[in-house]
Scaffold this motif. Structure first.
Motif, mmCIF file in Angstrom:
data_model
loop_
_atom_site.group_PDB
_atom_site.id
_atom_site.type_symbol
_atom_site.label_atom_id
_atom_site.label_comp_id
_atom_site.label_asym_id
_atom_site.label_seq_id
_atom_site.Cartn_x
_atom_site.Cartn_y
_atom_site.Cartn_z
ATOM 1 N N UNK A 1 0.834 -1.212 0.000
ATOM 2 C CA UNK A 1 0.000 0.000 0.000
ATOM 3 C C UNK A 1 0.863 1.255 0.000
ATOM 4 N N UNK A 2 1.916 1.263 0.804
ATOM 5 C CA UNK A 2 2.802 2.433 0.845
ATOM 6 C C UNK A 2 3.484 2.646 -0.506
ATOM 7 N N UNK A 3 4.023 1.561 -1.064
ATOM 8 C CA UNK A 3 4.730 1.670 -2.344
ATOM 9 C C UNK A 3 3.784 2.087 -3.468
ATOM 10 N N UNK A 4 2.598 1.487 -3.510
ATOM 11 C CA UNK A 4 1.630 1.823 -4.554
ATOM 12 C C UNK A 4 1.177 3.272 -4.424
ATOM 13 N N UNK A 5 0.948 3.728 -3.204
ATOM 14 C CA UNK A 5 0.549 5.130 -2.981
ATOM 15 C C UNK A 5 1.616 6.070 -3.535
ATOM 16 N N UNK A 6 2.879 5.749 -3.297
ATOM 17 C CA UNK A 6 3.979 6.595 -3.785
ATOM 18 C C UNK A 6 4.110 6.519 -5.301
ATOM 19 N N UNK A 7 3.843 5.343 -5.845
ATOM 20 C CA UNK A 7 3.912 5.169 -7.300
ATOM 21 C C UNK A 7 2.802 5.941 -8.009
ATOM 22 N N UNK A 8 1.643 6.014 -7.403
ATOM 23 C CA UNK A 8 0.483 6.655 -8.020
ATOM 24 C C UNK A 8 0.309 8.121 -7.624
ATOM 25 N N UNK A 9 1.280 8.697 -6.958
ATOM 26 C CA UNK A 9 1.139 10.022 -6.364
ATOM 27 C C UNK A 9 0.644 11.088 -7.348
ATOM 28 N N UNK A 10 1.051 11.057 -8.589
ATOM 29 C CA UNK A 10 0.660 12.095 -9.545
ATOM 30 C C UNK A 10 -0.463 11.661 -10.488
ATOM 31 N N UNK A 11 -1.171 10.599 -10.144
ATOM 32 C CA UNK A 11 -2.200 10.077 -11.045
ATOM 33 C C UNK A 11 -3.620 10.445 -10.628
ATOM 34 N N UNK A 12 -3.801 10.951 -9.415
ATOM 35 C CA UNK A 12 -5.139 11.234 -8.920
ATOM 36 C C UNK A 12 -5.795 10.041 -8.248
ATOM 37 N N UNK A 13 -5.086 8.914 -8.187
ATOM 38 C CA UNK A 13 -5.590 7.719 -7.519
ATOM 39 C C UNK A 13 -4.919 7.629 -6.154
ATOM 40 N N UNK A 14 -5.717 7.642 -5.116
ATOM 41 C CA UNK A 14 -5.187 7.528 -3.760
ATOM 42 C C UNK A 14 -5.189 6.087 -3.286
ATOM 43 N N UNK A 15 -4.348 5.813 -2.297
ATOM 44 C CA UNK A 15 -4.271 4.481 -1.696
ATOM 45 C C UNK A 15 -4.350 4.648 -0.186
ATOM 46 N N UNK A 16 -5.287 3.954 0.425
ATOM 47 C CA UNK A 16 -5.466 3.986 1.869
ATOM 48 C C UNK A 16 -5.295 2.581 2.424
ATOM 49 N N UNK A 17 -4.487 2.467 3.461
ATOM 50 C CA UNK A 17 -4.306 1.200 4.168
ATOM 51 C C UNK A 17 -5.086 1.277 5.477
ATOM 52 N N UNK A 18 -5.988 0.330 5.682
ATOM 53 C CA UNK A 18 -6.815 0.271 6.884
ATOM 54 C C UNK A 18 -6.321 -0.875 7.757
ATOM 55 N N UNK A 19 -6.119 -0.604 9.033
ATOM 56 C CA UNK A 19 -5.612 -1.623 9.955
ATOM 57 C C UNK A 19 -6.521 -1.732 11.182
ATOM 58 N N UNK A 20 -7.577 -2.532 11.071
ATOM 59 C CA UNK A 20 -8.415 -2.749 12.252
ATOM 60 C C UNK A 20 -7.767 -3.739 13.212
ATOM 61 N N UNK A 21 -8.204 -3.699 14.446
ATOM 62 C CA UNK A 21 -7.832 -4.781 15.367
ATOM 63 C C UNK A 21 -8.795 -5.927 15.065
ATOM 64 N N UNK A 22 -9.031 -6.830 15.975
ATOM 65 C CA UNK A 22 -9.944 -7.935 15.723
ATOM 66 C C UNK A 22 -11.338 -7.443 15.372
ATOM 67 N N UNK A 23 -11.955 -8.119 14.412
ATOM 68 C CA UNK A 23 -13.326 -7.796 14.015
ATOM 69 C C UNK A 23 -14.195 -9.011 14.321
#
Length: 135
Positions: free
Chosen positions: A31-53
């Motif tokens: 997610x971090x790498x893809x977000x940095x790769x897509x930085x100028x494309x208008x596509x955002x990347x969000x990583x969600x980290x829940x605890x137990x569901x």
């Protein structure tokens, strides 16, 4: 907007959840790498980290272990609301659940401290993993 659902276990490697933690660590890095790769494309990347569901995907032994080690679970509706909030606010990462979110941050800076604090919990978790044949 690309949203990848990981886990707190993607920032804290828990014993007896080695494969699960590894896959979530990988998803966080992706997610971090893809977000940095897509930085100028208008596509955002969000990583969600829940605890137990609290879902039917968790076997009863997980809930028994969680109770013994005082692990908390959130309801799926709450997690979904948190995900929508992160998307609306264009968050890069969102950790859901306290104190787990704090623990994940501490682990990033002081992993040895977290190692020591999980030592007793590891013994309990191993007992459940051995019962389940995961060791």
């Amino acid at each position: 907007q690309i949203v990848n659902i990981g886990s707190t276990f993607g920032s804290i490697g828990f014993s007896c959840f080695t494969s699960y933690s590894t896959s979530k660590f990988a998803l966080r890095g992706f997610s971090q790498a893809l977000r940095r790769e897509l930085v100028d494309t208008g596509v955002g990347v969000t990583y969600i980290a829940p605890r137990g569901v609290d879902t039917p995907l968790n076997p009863p032994a997980v809930y028994e272990m969680a109770k013994e080690v005082k692990m908390r679970f959130d309801q799926p509706e709450y997690v979904a609301d948190q995900i929508l909030d992160a998307i609306r606010k264009d968050r890069k990462e969102k950790y859901i659940g306290f104190p787990e979110s704090l623990f994940a941050r501490v682990n990033g800076v002081f992993p040895g401290l977290v190692d020591n604090s999980l030592r007793k919990q590891n013994t309990t978790m191993k007992k459940y993993a051995e019962q389940d044949g995961n060791r």
